[in-house]
Design an enzyme around this catalytic site. Structure first.
Site, PDB file in Angstrom:
ATOM      1  N   ASP A 162      28.448 -44.794 -71.640  1.00 17.54           N
ATOM      2  CA  ASP A 162      29.468 -44.608 -70.604  1.00 17.54           C
ATOM      3  C   ASP A 162      30.724 -45.429 -70.838  1.00 17.54           C
ATOM      4  O   ASP A 162      31.473 -45.679 -69.920  1.00 17.54           O
ATOM      5  CB  ASP A 162      28.875 -44.932 -69.229  1.00 17.54           C
ATOM      6  CG  ASP A 162      28.545 -46.395 -69.086  1.00 17.54           C
ATOM      7  OD1 ASP A 162      28.157 -47.009 -70.099  1.00 17.54           O
ATOM      8  OD2 ASP A 162      28.674 -46.933 -67.979  1.00 17.54           O
ATOM      9  N   GLU A 163      30.959 -45.849 -72.064  1.00 21.46           N
ATOM     10  CA  GLU A 163      32.124 -46.675 -72.326  1.00 21.46           C
ATOM     11  C   GLU A 163      32.662 -46.369 -73.708  1.00 21.46           C
ATOM     12  O   GLU A 163      31.881 -46.179 -74.638  1.00 21.46           O
ATOM     13  CB  GLU A 163      31.686 -48.148 -72.313  1.00 21.46           C
ATOM     14  CG  GLU A 163      32.494 -49.015 -71.401  1.00 21.46           C
ATOM     15  CD  GLU A 163      31.992 -50.460 -71.447  1.00 21.46           C
ATOM     16  OE1 GLU A 163      32.766 -51.326 -71.056  1.00 21.46           O
ATOM     17  OE2 GLU A 163      30.858 -50.715 -71.872  1.00 21.46           O
TER      18      GLU A 163
END
Lengths: 374, 344
Positions: free
Chosen positions: B94-95
């Site tokens: 998620d990054e």
């Protein structure tokens, strides 16, 4: 910590462990080896958080202890020394390191061993043991077919399937696919599968050769690879492998049998004349003869060769990327190979000619054609 | 993404919305994989043992993880990134770091692009994301945490120095608990404290970490965004401190850039059929010119002559330049469309 050891033995072990060390300005501790001494055994660890290598070495230790040691400076020092006993000592503060050789003293600063990342715990694992050469062979035969497209994460690794009494290694980049299966002496209580990352496999391939057997222990996140006194822990590729079986044709009626070396050398010559973007060569197959040709319209280059072969099936014309075929023929070892084809837009199967389903070793390669522009 | 796993669970299970939840096992040795913002108010953090989390927040709801779902959402988000740039370096599910210096919509503002991406993510996944925009990876990463959740933080070049001064050392990426303690033992609590030290002093105190800290505190983080996608072009460009005025100057710069491009392509064995030139006048009007060859090229003389030739043909003969870019496309590493693929 204080110990003495032969500089060449020391270097050999450190070189094994150095495989997991990459320059890392963000987390400098990852540029270090972790040393841990207990009962005259030095445990050397290294990690890049993806792969961890742990190896052991007998030393003569006066004091135990732990310290993180900058890898590059230590390796460079040992490489520059002829074989001789050396002493490695850590000062009372636990951070200053002093190396002593026949020639003199070398000082470097160690790092706090508590900063070194913990090795993943071996929990809920299943095991399988296999001959080291089988693993090395499987890696050699599959690695080239992996993808480098990070968007299709699963295909960047080699898929390993453990299935009771066989182990299967699969790699593909969506254009070519290799499936290597081995059965002799394989004994697992479970059926399971995981994807090993390319980088870790390259490391394993380089160090596993001198060993006799390898034990793989795996859970859903890691595989623990044990051989000799070395352990490698590799984080598995966390993705779902494509259903490769679905793309292996079951009925390719056209069978071409040909000398592997002749086929490969001919392709190498013809490829020189192929369009450099597609590397396309055209195979025209008739009863008893294979014509390989290529042309590059941009330069008015073209070439044709004819080879003798054994062929059963309808006459056909099909295009392939010459580079793929040359690479795959280089991986095969048999004198003759069988190329099973169906239509010009379907995958061809390339296999050693004298291979049966009961062989302990079974190798199958698939390659997708290049569409021919009329 | 904000509280990624937990947010996905709250999205898919409306009854969990607004409640403190933790994704992870509730068993004896389970740990929290992600905590919703409601749970974070009670001090529940990811990687915390579930038992401790339960003590901190007795009405915490544990939800089993569904990694397959998180992975597919992650893929959706990455696909959105790739609509803006191919230079995407994922840090986790998620990054990711994105280099938008050159971007597909060809928009000048990284801030605008960050807002567009956040908007698209929300529309497409009903999940909120936070972004940090700045001049290097270190600052962008630190910035992205500041206005979480559902926020954007920009650190402009002129703000960098002041921002660094007030930044607590725990916020430095790469500084964990142990290191933070070591720094505090030296009375280093903020960036301002760090700035008082010279490079030599920091290296003496903290070794390699000292060098790293010195570099980032002075804004010298030159790490590139590493993307592993198959590249479609290979290029290099420079904005000059002072505009280039004369033809001699400009041609010398073009040749210099060609040499750099040539060296990095040669290392990687990449060749290209098309040579691209881009230049920008002082008033920001930008021109691109290309020339294609039949064969893959990697010859320095050809590159330099082609680039200079393209420039002379396009230049108005008087305007000064603030930027020059040189690149190759139609690379030999590209897979042609006629190559068929397995239907995975």
């Amino acid at each position: 910590m204080r110990f003495s050891v032969s500089s060449s033995d020391f270097l050999k072990k450190l070189q094994v462990a150095s495989g997991a060390i990459n320059p890392n300005p963000v987390l400098p501790i990852l540029e270090d080896f972790l040393f841990d001494i207990e009962n005259n055994v030095l445990t050397i660890s290294s990690t890049n958080l993806e792969t961890t290598i742990i190896t052991k070495l007998d030393v003569v230790a006066d004091e135990g202890g732990k310290i993180a040691v900058p890898a590059k400076i230590l390796l460079d020092t040992l490489k520059a020394l002829p074989d001789q006993p050396i002493t490695f000592a850590v000062d009372e503060n636990g951070s200053g390191i002093e190396l002593t050789s026949d020639y003199g003293k070398y000082k470097l600063a160690g790092d706090n061993p508590e900063d070194f990342p913990e090795t993943p715990a071996e929990e809920n694992v299943d095991h399988i043991t296999l001959d080291a050469w089988v693993l090395a062979n499987a890696i050699n035969k599959t690695l080239f077919a992996t993808s480098s497209d990070e968007l299709r994460l699963a295909m960047t690794g080699v898929y390993v399937q453990v299935d009771f009494n066989k182990i299967v290694f699969v790699a593909t980049d969506a254009h070519k696919l290799v499936k290597y299966q081995y059965t002799e002496g394989i004994d697992s209580e479970v059926t399971n599968s995981f994807i090993m990352p390319k980088k870790a496999l390259t490391l394993i391939k380089n160090v596993v050769t001198n060993e006799s057997t390898v034990k793989l222990s795996y859970n859903s996140t890691n595989v623990f690879v044990d051989f000799g006194d070395t352990r490698m822990v590799c984080r598995l590729v966390d993705a779902k492998y494509p259903d490769y079986n679905a793309v292996i044709p079951v009925e390719n009626p056209n069978l071409l049998t040909i000398s592997r070396k002749d086929f490969q050398s001919s392709l190498k010559r013809i490829a020189i004349y192929a369009n450099k973007t597609t590397n396309q060569v055209i195979l025209n197959i008739n009863d008893g003869s294979l014509t390989i040709s290529a042309q590059d319209l941009d330069f008015s280059n073209e070439a044709t060769e004819q080879l003798s072969c054994t062929y059963s099936g309808e006459p056909m014309t099909i295009g392939f990327n010459a580079k793929f075929l040359i690479e795959m023929l280089g991986i095969l070892e048999s004198d003759d190979v069988v190329f099973e084809l169906s239509t010009p837009n379907r995958a061809g199967i390339l296999m050693p000619s004298e291979q049966t389903d009961t062989d302990s070793e079974h190798l199958l390669m698939l390659v997708m054609p290049v569409m021919m522009s009329n | 993404m904000d509280a990624f796993f937990a947010s996905v669970e709250q999205r898919d299970h409306p009854q969990l919305r607004g409640k403190p939840i933790a994704v992870g096992g509730n068993g004896g040795r389970g740990v929290v994989a992600a905590a919703s913002y409601e749970a974070r108010k009670y001090g529940v953090r990811s990687a915390m043992p579930s038992r401790l989390a339960k003590q901190k927040c007795p009405h915490l709801i544990f939800v089993p993880h569904r990694f397959d779902v998180y992975k597919s959402v992650s893929q959706e988000i990455r696909d959105i990134f790739y609509q803006y740039t191919d230079l995407v370096e994922p840090l986790s599910l998620d990054e990711a770091y994105l280099d938008v210096t050159i971007n597909k919509p060809n928009h000048k503002s990284a801030i605008y692009i960050a807002e567009q991406i956040r908007k698209k993510i929300l529309q497409q996944t009903q999940l909120t994301a936070s972004a940090g925009v700045s001049i290097n990876k270190f600052l962008a990463k630190v910035a992205s945490d500041i206005n979480k959740p559902n926020g954007l933080k920009v650190i402009l070049p002129v703000e960098v120095e002041d921002f660094m001064k007030t930044l607590p050392i725990e916020k430095f990426f790469g500084v964990g608990k142990v290191t933070a303690q070591r720094l505090k033992a030296q009375n280093i609590r903020t960036g301002a404290d760090l700035q008082k030290y010279t490079l030599i002093e920091l290296v003496e105190l903290f070794g390699k970490l000292g060098k790293y800290l010195y570099e980032v505190i002075h804004g010298n983080d030159h790490r590139i965004v590493k993307s592993n996608r198959v590249r479609k072009s290979f290029s290099i460009e420079r904005t000059f401190d002072t505009n280039l005025e004369t033809q001699n100057h400009i041609e010398a710069k073009i040749k210099e850039l060609c040499l750099k491009l040539h060296t990095s392509m040669e290392d990687k064995g990449v060749k290209g059929k098309t040579i691209n030139l881009k230049f920008r006048y002082a008033d920001f009007t930008t021109y691109t010119r290309t020339k294609s060859y039949l064969d893959f090229m990697d010859d320095l003389d050809t590159l330099q002559n082609t680039a200079c030739g393209l420039f002379i043909n396009a230049w108005d003969g008087e305007s000064s330049l603030r930027l020059i870019g040189i690149g190759y496309s139609k690379l030999n590493t590209e897979i042609p469309e006629s190559q068929l693929q397995f239907p995975f």
